[in-house]
Motif scaffolding. Sequence first.
Motif, PDB file in Angstrom:
ATOM      1  N   ARG A 147       0.803  -1.225   0.000  1.00  0.00           N
ATOM      2  CA  ARG A 147       0.000   0.000   0.000  1.00  0.00           C
ATOM      3  C   ARG A 147       0.839   1.281   0.000  1.00  0.00           C
ATOM      4  NH1 ARG A 147      -5.322   0.751   0.776  1.00  0.00           N
ATOM      5  NH2 ARG A 147      -5.654  -1.376   1.562  1.00  0.00           N
ATOM      6  N   GLU A 148       1.969   1.279   0.676  1.00  0.00           N
ATOM      7  CA  GLU A 148       2.780   2.495   0.732  1.00  0.00           C
ATOM      8  C   GLU A 148       3.498   2.778  -0.580  1.00  0.00           C
ATOM      9  OE1 GLU A 148       2.882   4.711   3.199  1.00  0.00           O
ATOM     10  OE2 GLU A 148       1.338   3.506   4.195  1.00  0.00           O
ATOM     11  N   ARG A 149       3.673   1.765  -1.410  1.00  0.00           N
ATOM     12  CA  ARG A 149       4.446   1.924  -2.645  1.00  0.00           C
ATOM     13  C   ARG A 149       3.576   1.939  -3.896  1.00  0.00           C
ATOM     14  NH1 ARG A 149       6.295  -2.137   0.228  1.00  0.00           N
ATOM     15  NH2 ARG A 149       5.620  -3.696  -1.301  1.00  0.00           N
ATOM     16  N   PRO A 221       0.427   6.044  -5.093  1.00  0.00           N
ATOM     17  CA  PRO A 221      -0.063   5.560  -3.800  1.00  0.00           C
ATOM     18  C   PRO A 221      -1.035   6.564  -3.188  1.00  0.00           C
ATOM     19  CG  PRO A 221       2.319   5.313  -3.943  1.00  0.00           C
ATOM     20  CD  PRO A 221       1.897   6.115  -5.142  1.00  0.00           C
ATOM     21  N   ASN A 223      -2.946   7.314   0.420  1.00  0.00           N
ATOM     22  CA  ASN A 223      -3.125   6.998   1.830  1.00  0.00           C
ATOM     23  C   ASN A 223      -3.541   8.254   2.591  1.00  0.00           C
ATOM     24  OD1 ASN A 223      -2.017   4.124   1.942  1.00  0.00           O
ATOM     25  ND2 ASN A 223      -0.300   5.206   1.002  1.00  0.00           N
TER      26      ASN A 223
END
Length: 427
Positions: A147-149, A221, A223
């Motif tokens: 998810r972070e990348r 990404p 978030n």
Amino acid sequence: MLVFSKTAGFRHDSIPDGVAAVKQLGETGGFTVDATEDATAFTAGNLRRYAAVVFLSTTGDVLDAAQQRAFEGYIRGGGAYVGVHAAADTEYDWEFYGGLAGAYFQSHPAIQPATVDVEDHAHPATSGLAQTWNRTDEWYNYRSNPRERAHVLASLDESSYTGGTMNGDHPIAWCQNYQGGRAFYTGGGHTKESYSEPQFRQHLLGGIRWAIGDAQADCRPENGYGALFDGTQASLDDWRQAGPGSFALSDDGTLTSTGGMGMLWYAGPGFGAYSLKLDWRMAGDDNSGVFVGFPPSDDPWSAVNNGYEIQIDATDAADRTTGAVYGFKSADLKKRDRALNPPGEWNTYEIRVEGERLRVYLNGVKINDFTNTDPARSLIDGHIGIQNHGADDEVSFRDIRIKELPVKSAKSSGAMASHGAAASQGD
């Protein structure tokens, strides 16, 4: 396209079905398909022939060092990767490939039904799916969370099946721009039946279309965003209609404009420094827009006269067409045209406001950069709205979400304090 299905470990008996399905999708999708298990196809000269390479349930160490270098050069030169299922169970010692795939396979429970939560409703791989997608497959657990990348398109509801090990955040399909190329991965496709499922086939085709550049999407990404409108009636409680006309909410969570000239605006606290994202779709040559930076009012002309509109319009003057800050600054039309999907397909705006600077991203590409210098207007504190332009204009919106950004000036600090926690609930 090149479909590559060499295996040096477990071999899926669904590979022939997968190859056949991609070839059939190519017949209707406008691309030709070569299929091979011969790694000598991975040379710089040969790879240049292909818009994308599909790793279809490959396993183990399938390329030697020279072949790896050729594939790295292909991706860095603008090539595309599509990974299907066991593509994540491949090349564990090749760091470049691990980043490209997004995550490596760790384990899996027995084949069983599960619920897939669709997180992105604009990407062509998931735009045709409902909020939830119930299907049977072999559901991978991964060694890390991408998810972070990468940009997560869909995730598994671990409460809907047994054997999930990712602590409730379980991506199962994602996309990313990677070192000059594009990469799409889906964890589905273990079973033979997957390749005859209409929805899975459309999911795979949508991923391929994005990878080869036939459709555009924001694959950065994402978030820390909180929902202002999530597709439910309840999420409209803080929205108010200004002026005539309205928006109709459909069962799939889409708001579609109808009636006369008006605006649906978020009547909760105003916003200062923020990133606003939303998905939109035109039916044809239609007109709408997103308003920012206006004071609370049930008069839609207050937004016109005191705020700024980021335009949605297929055909108009440069400063009044899609991506323009209406009447003030045209988008970079060359960049806009490359990033834009046509009427009938979804697009994603990011509208980024920091101080008096307003930037517009279309499907992840920056197309406008505007700074307010009008003392009668200010972007530092204001409201957000979507326009219903007229009875003949049909524009739809989905998934309106926002993220607070760090405040950069004392003036904007006061504005941000005015809405405080209300804007940060989803961060």
